[in-house]
Design a protein around this motif. Structure first.
Motif, PDB file in Angstrom:
ATOM      1  N   VAL A 123       0.861  -1.174   0.000  1.00  0.00           N
ATOM      2  CA  VAL A 123       0.000   0.000   0.000  1.00  0.00           C
ATOM      3  C   VAL A 123       0.897   1.224   0.000  1.00  0.00           C
ATOM      4  O   VAL A 123       1.636   1.467   0.951  1.00  0.00           O
ATOM      5  CB  VAL A 123      -0.921   0.026   1.244  1.00  0.00           C
ATOM      6  N   SER A 124       0.861   2.004  -1.070  1.00  0.00           N
ATOM      7  CA  SER A 124       1.747   3.166  -1.150  1.00  0.00           C
ATOM      8  C   SER A 124       1.098   4.414  -0.548  1.00  0.00           C
ATOM      9  O   SER A 124       1.781   5.236   0.036  1.00  0.00           O
ATOM     10  CB  SER A 124       2.152   3.430  -2.594  1.00  0.00           C
ATOM     11  N   ASP A 125      -0.212   4.548  -0.685  1.00  0.00           N
ATOM     12  CA  ASP A 125      -0.907   5.712  -0.131  1.00  0.00           C
ATOM     13  C   ASP A 125      -1.604   5.288   1.155  1.00  0.00           C
ATOM     14  O   ASP A 125      -2.637   4.616   1.125  1.00  0.00           O
ATOM     15  CB  ASP A 125      -1.923   6.245  -1.147  1.00  0.00           C
ATOM     16  N   LYS A 126      -1.046   5.679   2.293  1.00  0.00           N
ATOM     17  CA  LYS A 126      -1.597   5.273   3.580  1.00  0.00           C
ATOM     18  C   LYS A 126      -2.554   6.304   4.150  1.00  0.00           C
ATOM     19  O   LYS A 126      -3.056   6.147   5.248  1.00  0.00           O
ATOM     20  CB  LYS A 126      -0.456   5.011   4.555  1.00  0.00           C
ATOM     21  N   ASP A 127      -2.828   7.399   3.403  1.00  0.00           N
ATOM     22  CA  ASP A 127      -3.759   8.421   3.861  1.00  0.00           C
ATOM     23  C   ASP A 127      -5.185   7.928   3.689  1.00  0.00           C
ATOM     24  O   ASP A 127      -5.572   7.454   2.627  1.00  0.00           O
ATOM     25  CB  ASP A 127      -3.574   9.718   3.068  1.00  0.00           C
ATOM     26  N   ARG A 128      -5.978   8.030   4.754  1.00  0.00           N
ATOM     27  CA  ARG A 128      -7.372   7.610   4.729  1.00  0.00           C
ATOM     28  C   ARG A 128      -8.208   8.624   5.496  1.00  0.00           C
ATOM     29  O   ARG A 128      -7.694   9.390   6.316  1.00  0.00           O
ATOM     30  CB  ARG A 128      -7.552   6.241   5.384  1.00  0.00           C
ATOM     31  N   GLU A 129      -9.521   8.593   5.240  1.00  0.00           N
ATOM     32  CA  GLU A 129     -10.441   9.389   6.034  1.00  0.00           C
ATOM     33  C   GLU A 129     -11.714   8.588   6.252  1.00  0.00           C
ATOM     34  O   GLU A 129     -12.109   7.779   5.416  1.00  0.00           O
ATOM     35  CB  GLU A 129     -10.738  10.742   5.387  1.00  0.00           C
ATOM     36  N   VAL A 130     -12.305   8.799   7.417  1.00  0.00           N
ATOM     37  CA  VAL A 130     -13.570   8.157   7.764  1.00  0.00           C
ATOM     38  C   VAL A 130     -14.584   9.240   8.094  1.00  0.00           C
ATOM     39  O   VAL A 130     -14.215  10.346   8.494  1.00  0.00           O
ATOM     40  CB  VAL A 130     -13.416   7.173   8.940  1.00  0.00           C
ATOM     41  N   LYS A 131     -15.853   8.901   7.914  1.00  0.00           N
ATOM     42  CA  LYS A 131     -16.944   9.841   8.208  1.00  0.00           C
ATOM     43  C   LYS A 131     -17.758   9.288   9.360  1.00  0.00           C
ATOM     44  O   LYS A 131     -18.177   8.125   9.339  1.00  0.00           O
ATOM     45  CB  LYS A 131     -17.809  10.031   6.966  1.00  0.00           C
ATOM     46  N   LEU A 132     -17.962  10.141  10.355  1.00  0.00           N
ATOM     47  CA  LEU A 132     -18.679   9.745  11.561  1.00  0.00           C
ATOM     48  C   LEU A 132     -19.904  10.638  11.731  1.00  0.00           C
ATOM     49  O   LEU A 132     -19.845  11.844  11.467  1.00  0.00           O
ATOM     50  CB  LEU A 132     -17.760   9.869  12.777  1.00  0.00           C
ATOM     51  N   LEU A 133     -21.017  10.062  12.213  1.00  0.00           N
ATOM     52  CA  LEU A 133     -22.254  10.817  12.363  1.00  0.00           C
ATOM     53  C   LEU A 133     -23.002  10.359  13.602  1.00  0.00           C
ATOM     54  O   LEU A 133     -23.196   9.166  13.819  1.00  0.00           O
ATOM     55  CB  LEU A 133     -23.153  10.628  11.131  1.00  0.00           C
ATOM     56  N   VAL A 134     -23.428  11.328  14.402  1.00  0.00           N
ATOM     57  CA  VAL A 134     -24.357  11.082  15.505  1.00  0.00           C
ATOM     58  C   VAL A 134     -25.536  12.016  15.286  1.00  0.00           C
ATOM     59  O   VAL A 134     -25.367  13.235  15.230  1.00  0.00           O
ATOM     60  CB  VAL A 134     -23.702  11.344  16.884  1.00  0.00           C
ATOM     61  N   ASN A 135     -26.724  11.432  15.134  1.00  0.00           N
ATOM     62  CA  ASN A 135     -27.955  12.195  14.950  1.00  0.00           C
ATOM     63  C   ASN A 135     -28.966  11.614  15.921  1.00  0.00           C
ATOM     64  O   ASN A 135     -29.492  10.531  15.704  1.00  0.00           O
ATOM     65  CB  ASN A 135     -28.446  12.088  13.502  1.00  0.00           C
TER      66      ASN A 135
END
Length: 185
Positions: free
Chosen positions: A136-148
């Motif tokens: 894996v060359s690109d180790k940048d990730r993002e996650v989306k979190l939601l509390v409603n």
């Protein structure tokens, strides 16, 4: 004489030991927090936000966050000796050939927990875990979190605590959080 309480109110956040990320007004505008608004302990981030306007009515808590950073990659190698066909299992492998097996496991997982004066509001967990066959060359990730969540706190919601935890990450590089606390019209 009125200047003394006003001066103390201004200096109180300076002497506080926890991050206080401004004030959220019930029914007010969207409130935004960044990583700088949180206190950090390892990959765990906490922000405390004063809440004004909880008078016992049902409140709608809407908090969404994007958490970005670097994931963790584990590589395991298995070395096996390629034995000649007629070799006995107890014989030492004299062949110079080795088989290398790569199993790569890449993980990025974050969680958000929200409480208000000890009352659980909600939580969310998301991950960008990937099993790959190769590096894996690109180790940048993002996650989306939601509390409603709709909740009546009985007028006790005076300080909201938002925790963003890097559960299985190398680093949390960015937090972009938006929140509304409103009452139903």
């Amino acid at each position: 004489m009125k200047k003394v309480p006003y001066l103390l109110a201004l200096l109180l956040p300076v002497f506080s030991s926890s991050a206080l990320a401004d004030t959220v007004y019930v029914g007010g505008t969207m409130h935004t927090l960044s990583k700088a608004d949180f206190n950090q302990s390892g990959n765990n981030y906490t922000a405390n936000i004063d809440v004004i306007g909880d008078y016992g009515q049902e409140l709608i808590f809407n908090v969404d966050a994007i958490v970005a950073g670097k994931g963790i990659q584990d590589v395991s190698r298995e070395w096996r000796c390629l034995m000649p066909r007629n070799a006995q299992p107890w014989e030492f492998c004299a062949e110079p050939d080795w088989l290398i097996t790569y199993d790569q496991d890449f993980r990025y997982q974050a969680e958000m927990k929200i409480t208000c004066n000890g009352i659980a509001i909600g939580s969310d967990l998301d991950n960008k875990n990937e099993l790959v066959n190769g590096f894996v060359s690109d180790k940048d990730r993002e996650v989306k979190l939601l509390v409603n969540k709709r909740l009546t706190t009985g007028g006790s919601c005076q300080q909201l605590t938002v925790e963003v935890n890097g559960v299985d990450v190398k680093s949390v590089d960015n937090i972009d959080l938006n929140m509304f606390i409103v009452e139903e019209f």
